[in-house]
Scaffold this motif. Structure first.
Motif, short mmCIF file in Angstrom:
data_model
loop_
_atom_site.label_atom_id
_atom_site.label_comp_id
_atom_site.label_asym_id
_atom_site.label_seq_id
_atom_site.Cartn_x
_atom_site.Cartn_y
_atom_site.Cartn_z
N PRO A 1 -10.97 12.04 -4.26
CA PRO A 1 -11.65 12.91 -3.30
C PRO A 1 -12.92 12.22 -2.77
CG PRO A 1 -11.03 14.13 -5.27
CD PRO A 1 -10.78 12.69 -5.57
N GLY A 2 -13.21 12.39 -1.49
CA GLY A 2 -14.34 11.71 -0.87
C GLY A 2 -15.64 11.93 -1.63
N ARG A 3 -15.91 13.17 -2.01
CA ARG A 3 -17.18 13.49 -2.70
C ARG A 3 -17.28 12.76 -4.05
NH1 ARG A 3 -21.32 15.80 0.03
NH2 ARG A 3 -20.33 16.51 1.92
N GLU A 4 -16.13 12.64 -4.73
CA GLU A 4 -16.15 11.95 -6.02
C GLU A 4 -16.44 10.46 -5.84
OE1 GLU A 4 -12.61 12.38 -8.52
OE2 GLU A 4 -13.03 14.54 -8.48
N LEU A 5 -15.82 9.87 -4.81
CA LEU A 5 -16.04 8.44 -4.59
C LEU A 5 -17.48 8.16 -4.18
CD1 LEU A 5 -12.74 7.10 -3.00
CD2 LEU A 5 -13.40 7.27 -5.38
N LEU A 6 -18.10 9.13 -3.52
CA LEU A 6 -19.51 8.96 -3.15
C LEU A 6 -20.38 8.76 -4.38
CD1 LEU A 6 -20.56 11.58 -0.42
CD2 LEU A 6 -20.58 9.09 -0.21
N GLU A 7 -19.96 9.36 -5.50
CA GLU A 7 -20.73 9.28 -6.76
C GLU A 7 -20.29 8.12 -7.64
OE1 GLU A 7 -23.27 11.17 -7.13
OE2 GLU A 7 -22.78 12.23 -5.27
N VAL B 1 0.84 -1.20 0.00
CA VAL B 1 0.00 0.00 0.00
C VAL B 1 0.88 1.26 0.00
CG1 VAL B 1 -1.53 1.38 1.47
CG2 VAL B 1 -2.06 -1.03 1.03
N SER B 2 0.54 2.19 -0.89
CA SER B 2 1.19 3.50 -0.90
C SER B 2 0.08 4.53 -0.76
CB SER B 2 1.94 3.75 -2.20
OG SER B 2 2.98 2.80 -2.33
N LEU B 3 0.30 5.51 0.11
CA LEU B 3 -0.70 6.56 0.22
C LEU B 3 -0.08 7.80 0.83
CD1 LEU B 3 -1.69 6.72 3.47
CD2 LEU B 3 -2.91 4.67 2.83
N SER B 4 -0.75 8.94 0.64
CA SER B 4 -0.22 10.13 1.28
C SER B 4 -1.34 10.95 1.91
CB SER B 4 0.61 10.96 0.31
OG SER B 4 -0.13 11.22 -0.82
N ILE B 5 -0.94 11.69 2.91
CA ILE B 5 -1.89 12.51 3.67
C ILE B 5 -1.39 13.95 3.65
CG2 ILE B 5 -2.92 12.91 5.95
CD1 ILE B 5 -2.42 9.92 6.52
N ALA B 6 -2.19 14.83 3.06
CA ALA B 6 -1.79 16.23 2.99
C ALA B 6 -2.10 16.93 4.32
CB ALA B 6 -2.55 16.93 1.86
N ARG B 7 -1.20 17.82 4.72
CA ARG B 7 -1.42 18.56 5.96
C ARG B 7 -2.75 19.31 5.92
NH1 ARG B 7 2.50 19.54 8.90
NH2 ARG B 7 3.97 19.43 7.17
N GLY B 8 -3.49 19.25 7.00
CA GLY B 8 -4.74 19.99 7.09
C GLY B 8 -5.94 19.25 6.52
N SER B 9 -5.72 18.04 6.01
CA SER B 9 -6.84 17.33 5.37
C SER B 9 -7.45 16.28 6.29
CB SER B 9 -6.37 16.67 4.07
OG SER B 9 -5.41 15.68 4.35
N HIS C 1 -11.56 14.74 2.62
CA HIS C 1 -11.03 15.42 1.44
C HIS C 1 -10.51 14.39 0.45
CE1 HIS C 1 -10.58 18.40 4.75
NE2 HIS C 1 -11.17 19.15 3.84
N TYR C 2 -9.98 13.29 0.97
CA TYR C 2 -9.42 12.27 0.09
C TYR C 2 -9.65 10.90 0.73
CZ TYR C 2 -6.54 10.84 -3.84
OH TYR C 2 -6.11 10.30 -5.03
N ALA C 3 -9.84 9.89 -0.12
CA ALA C 3 -10.16 8.56 0.42
C ALA C 3 -9.44 7.47 -0.37
CB ALA C 3 -11.67 8.33 0.34
N TYR C 4 -9.12 6.41 0.35
CA TYR C 4 -8.54 5.21 -0.26
C TYR C 4 -9.46 4.04 0.04
CZ TYR C 4 -4.25 7.92 -0.66
OH TYR C 4 -3.32 8.87 -0.98
N ILE C 5 -9.79 3.28 -0.99
CA ILE C 5 -10.62 2.09 -0.80
C ILE C 5 -9.70 0.88 -0.83
CG2 ILE C 5 -12.60 0.78 -1.65
CD1 ILE C 5 -13.77 3.40 -1.59
N LEU C 6 -9.81 0.05 0.21
CA LEU C 6 -8.93 -1.12 0.33
C LEU C 6 -9.72 -2.40 0.15
CD1 LEU C 6 -7.20 0.28 3.42
CD2 LEU C 6 -5.89 -0.66 1.53
#
Ligand code: ATP
Length: 240
Positions: free
Chosen positions: A223-229, A20-28, A208-213
């Motif tokens: 982005p969370g909103r995009e994945l909701l759709e 798994v590779s992922l990143s977390i932006a500050r403030g998100s 703000h951002y999501a990973y599906i495992l």
């Protein structure tokens, strides 16, 4: 702020996390979504220094402009000092200590008494219910109150990165809504949040951002909103 590269976690013969590779932006707010056993807890426990048998890299940059530091091989108490705090699944509060004593335990590695007192007031302002019950033994709190206490205690170490493992587990719908509102507030007040959740709808709504495992691998991200759709996400995680 945090970057994971090619993380593998093994338990004996079981490969729980497989590259798994992922990143977390500050403030998100970043969320990890997936079915039971997908590897979500294994990932945040690895960040918190609780998993020993990992390979891959985890880099953390506490403040902008600093060099990233590797978290590999550090102990859980080192993570807290570096500004990373975990509110674990299943609450794990100390049942014989009062609410306030449990909260002070979250600040065990700090010496700044005035700021600890200010943070206690901040936690009480987020969770007025905890203030009302500050004297009550942790073990006699309701499930939802214990969940709030676990989040409050994690905040008492004054983390820059707050990791929440299933904060809505077992909560009634109204309380679920409340806990997600509080997560948004914590984020708005400057904390970066990594959220592991079974409640995909609520988590994607705030993230703000999501990973599906799926079985230890990232199969989708955005982005969370995009994945909701996203039709696949709707079908597999949002009940169609
Ligand atoms: P859940 O939503 O059910 O909490 P999860 O996505 O957080 O699941 P993990 O807890 O990371 O998943 O577990 C991933 C896999 O690793 C599962 O198959 C689990 O049984 C296994 N596992 C987790 N911890 C251990 C352990 N300490 N020893 C052996 N196997 C483990």
């Amino acid at each position: 702020m945090l970057e994971i590269r090619d993380l593998h976690v093994r338990y004996g013969g079981i490969q729980a996390v497989q590259g798994v590779s992922l990143s977390i932006a500050r403030g998100s707010i970043v969320t990890l979504i997936g079915a039971n056993g997908a590897g979500k807890s294994s990932i945040i426990r690895s960040i918190a220094g609780l998993n020993k048998t990992i390979s891959g890299e985890i880099f953390f940059t506490r403040h902008d402009g600093e060099e990233p530091v590797s978290l590999r091989g550090l102990k859980p108490e080192d993570m807290v000092r570096k500004g990373i705090s975990l509110s674990p699944e299943g609450r794990r509060i100390l049942p014989h200590l009062s609410v306030e004593e449990n909260l002070y335990l979250g600040a065990y590695s700090r010496k700044d008494k005035d700021e600890i007192a200010a943070d206690l007031e901040w936690v009480y302002s987020l969770f007025p219910r905890l203030k009302e019950r500050s004297w009550q033994k942790g073990g006699t709190l309701s499930g939802g109150e214990q969940q709030m206490l676990a989040v409050g205690r994690a905040l008492m170490s004054r983390p820059d990165l707050l990791m929440l493992d299933e904060p809505s587990l077992g909560l009634a719908p109204l309380l679920v809504r409340e806990i997600f509102e509080i997560i948004k507030r914590i984020n708005a007040e400057g904390k970066t949040v990594l959220l592991v959740e079974q409640n995909a709808f609520a988590a994607l709504s705030v993230a703000h951002y999501a990973y599906i495992l799926e079985v230890g691998r990232v199969v989708l991200e955005g982005p969370g909103r995009e994945l909701l759709e996203n039709p696949k996400v709707k079908e597999a995680y949002l009940g169609g």
